[in-house]
Design a protein around this motif. Structure first.
Motif, mmCIF file in Angstrom:
data_model
loop_
_atom_site.group_PDB
_atom_site.id
_atom_site.type_symbol
_atom_site.label_atom_id
_atom_site.label_comp_id
_atom_site.label_asym_id
_atom_site.label_seq_id
_atom_site.Cartn_x
_atom_site.Cartn_y
_atom_site.Cartn_z
ATOM 1 N N THR A 110 3.663 -5.467 40.301
ATOM 2 C CA THR A 110 4.978 -5.753 40.874
ATOM 3 C C THR A 110 5.531 -6.983 40.165
ATOM 4 O O THR A 110 4.869 -8.013 40.088
ATOM 5 N N TYR A 111 6.753 -6.851 39.639
ATOM 6 C CA TYR A 111 7.425 -7.945 38.952
ATOM 7 C C TYR A 111 8.697 -8.306 39.719
ATOM 8 O O TYR A 111 9.375 -7.428 40.252
ATOM 9 N N PHE A 112 9.036 -9.585 39.730
ATOM 10 C CA PHE A 112 10.285 -10.017 40.353
ATOM 11 C C PHE A 112 10.825 -11.206 39.571
ATOM 12 O O PHE A 112 10.101 -12.159 39.292
ATOM 13 N N TRP A 113 12.120 -11.130 39.187
ATOM 14 C CA TRP A 113 12.751 -12.217 38.436
ATOM 15 C C TRP A 113 14.267 -12.111 38.569
ATOM 16 O O TRP A 113 14.797 -11.166 39.145
ATOM 17 N N GLU A 114 14.966 -13.090 37.992
ATOM 18 C CA GLU A 114 16.428 -13.119 37.981
ATOM 19 C C GLU A 114 16.899 -13.048 36.538
ATOM 20 O O GLU A 114 16.342 -13.723 35.666
ATOM 21 N N SER A 115 17.919 -12.222 36.277
ATOM 22 C CA SER A 115 18.414 -12.045 34.906
ATOM 23 C C SER A 115 19.929 -12.150 34.829
ATOM 24 O O SER A 115 20.640 -11.818 35.773
ATOM 25 N N TRP A 116 20.371 -12.585 33.635
ATOM 26 C CA TRP A 116 21.781 -12.608 33.269
ATOM 27 C C TRP A 116 21.899 -11.840 31.957
ATOM 28 O O TRP A 116 21.209 -12.170 30.984
ATOM 29 N N GLU A 117 22.759 -10.829 31.923
ATOM 30 C CA GLU A 117 22.952 -10.025 30.714
ATOM 31 C C GLU A 117 24.333 -10.316 30.140
ATOM 32 O O GLU A 117 25.332 -10.248 30.844
ATOM 33 N N PHE A 118 24.348 -10.622 28.846
ATOM 34 C CA PHE A 118 25.585 -10.932 28.144
ATOM 35 C C PHE A 118 25.824 -9.927 27.028
ATOM 36 O O PHE A 118 24.883 -9.542 26.325
ATOM 37 N N ASN A 119 27.075 -9.514 26.857
ATOM 38 C CA ASN A 119 27.486 -8.786 25.661
ATOM 39 C C ASN A 119 27.896 -9.845 24.645
ATOM 40 O O ASN A 119 28.732 -10.706 24.929
ATOM 41 N N TYR A 120 27.257 -9.777 23.462
ATOM 42 C CA TYR A 120 27.505 -10.806 22.462
ATOM 43 C C TYR A 120 27.411 -10.189 21.071
ATOM 44 O O TYR A 120 26.342 -9.734 20.654
ATOM 45 N N GLN A 121 28.545 -10.130 20.384
ATOM 46 C CA GLN A 121 28.623 -9.652 19.004
ATOM 47 C C GLN A 121 27.884 -8.330 18.789
ATOM 48 O O GLN A 121 27.094 -8.173 17.870
ATOM 49 N N GLY A 122 28.159 -7.380 19.666
ATOM 50 C CA GLY A 122 27.595 -6.035 19.512
ATOM 51 C C GLY A 122 26.186 -5.853 20.049
ATOM 52 O O GLY A 122 25.608 -4.781 19.900
ATOM 53 N N THR A 123 25.628 -6.895 20.644
ATOM 54 C CA THR A 123 24.292 -6.785 21.224
ATOM 55 C C THR A 123 24.345 -7.125 22.708
ATOM 56 O O THR A 123 25.338 -7.664 23.207
ATOM 57 N N GLU A 124 23.259 -6.800 23.383
ATOM 58 C CA GLU A 124 23.074 -7.248 24.760
ATOM 59 C C GLU A 124 21.973 -8.298 24.725
ATOM 60 O O GLU A 124 20.889 -8.051 24.197
ATOM 61 N N ILE A 125 22.285 -9.471 25.248
ATOM 62 C CA ILE A 125 21.298 -10.542 25.311
ATOM 63 C C ILE A 125 21.009 -10.822 26.779
ATOM 64 O O ILE A 125 21.923 -11.101 27.555
ATOM 65 N N LYS A 126 19.738 -10.716 27.122
ATOM 66 C CA LYS A 126 19.318 -10.932 28.501
ATOM 67 C C LYS A 126 18.505 -12.217 28.571
ATOM 68 O O LYS A 126 17.557 -12.410 27.810
ATOM 69 N N LEU A 127 18.913 -13.092 29.478
ATOM 70 C CA LEU A 127 18.162 -14.313 29.775
ATOM 71 C C LEU A 127 17.545 -14.132 31.151
ATOM 72 O O LEU A 127 18.233 -13.734 32.093
ATOM 73 N N SER A 128 16.247 -14.409 31.261
ATOM 74 C CA SER A 128 15.558 -14.180 32.528
ATOM 75 C C SER A 128 14.786 -15.403 32.972
ATOM 76 O O SER A 128 14.209 -16.129 32.165
ATOM 77 N N LYS A 129 14.783 -15.601 34.297
ATOM 78 C CA LYS A 129 14.066 -16.706 34.930
ATOM 79 C C LYS A 129 13.029 -16.109 35.874
ATOM 80 O O LYS A 129 13.374 -15.399 36.818
#
Length: 192
Positions: A110-129
């Protein structure tokens, strides 16, 4: 759909700086708390690791109100992996767990975290805590996007294959929990 993705760990300082840059120069596509149950075949609960890697990842995911089942095929270190996702109606998470358990997928993590997904110059960048001290990034693109070049341009160092395997094992020992349905029900009540 074939996805191309790389991932790595970042410090809190790198997280804050990258979050600021992406907020200014990209587009915030999503922000959520993710509950993910990994019931992939070959899991050994004693070591919290996959001893018999099948080439198939089975995950049930809840991101705020969005629920889905995701199956990835191919090796964990493959740059390109086939991903099949089926969106569920909100509220089907536990009944889907029942279905998977009935099919024999009863042990995992079981995994649990918080993420923010950004569209940036044709990619998806996900930052997770994951914790107050543990942060990661993921850069994902389609077939023609050079995700490694994008990561390099942002000063991000992706895991090597060996590093990624060690990271997964470390996270499973130190951050994530063994799958126990009662604990999943508790997380659902407390966080959602």
């Amino acid at each position: 759909m074939t996805e191309i993705e790389i991932r790595g760990r970042i410090t809190k300082k790198q997280f804050d700086e990258l979050f600021d840059k992406l907020s200014r120069n990209g587009e915030l596509a999503d922000h959520y708390q993710r509950l993910s149950i990994d019931l992939s075949p070959g899991f050994d609960p004693d070591t919290k690791s996959w001893k018999n890697v099948s080439g198939m990842d089975i995950r049930l995911k809840k991101s705020d109100e969005k629920e889905k089942i995701s199956i990835k095929t191919g090796g964990i270190h493959d740059l390109e992996r086939k991903e099949i996702e089926v969106k569920l109606q909100t509220g089907q998470f536990l009944s889907t767990l029942d279905l998977l358990e009935t099919m024999g997928y009863q042990i995992g993590m079981t995994y649990f975290w918080e993420s923010w997904e950004f569209n940036y110059q044709g990619t998806e960048i996900k930052l997770s805590k994951y914790t107050e001290e543990y942060f990661t990034f993921e850069v994902e693109g389609k077939e023609n996007i050079e995700v490694k070049k994008m990561a390099d341009g942002l000063g991000l160092k992706p895991y090597s294959n060996d590093e990624y395997k060690k990271v997964i094992n470390w996270e499973n020992q130190n951050i994530h929990k063994l799958y126990v349905k009662d604990e999943v029900e508790k997380i659902l009540k407390e966080k959602y």
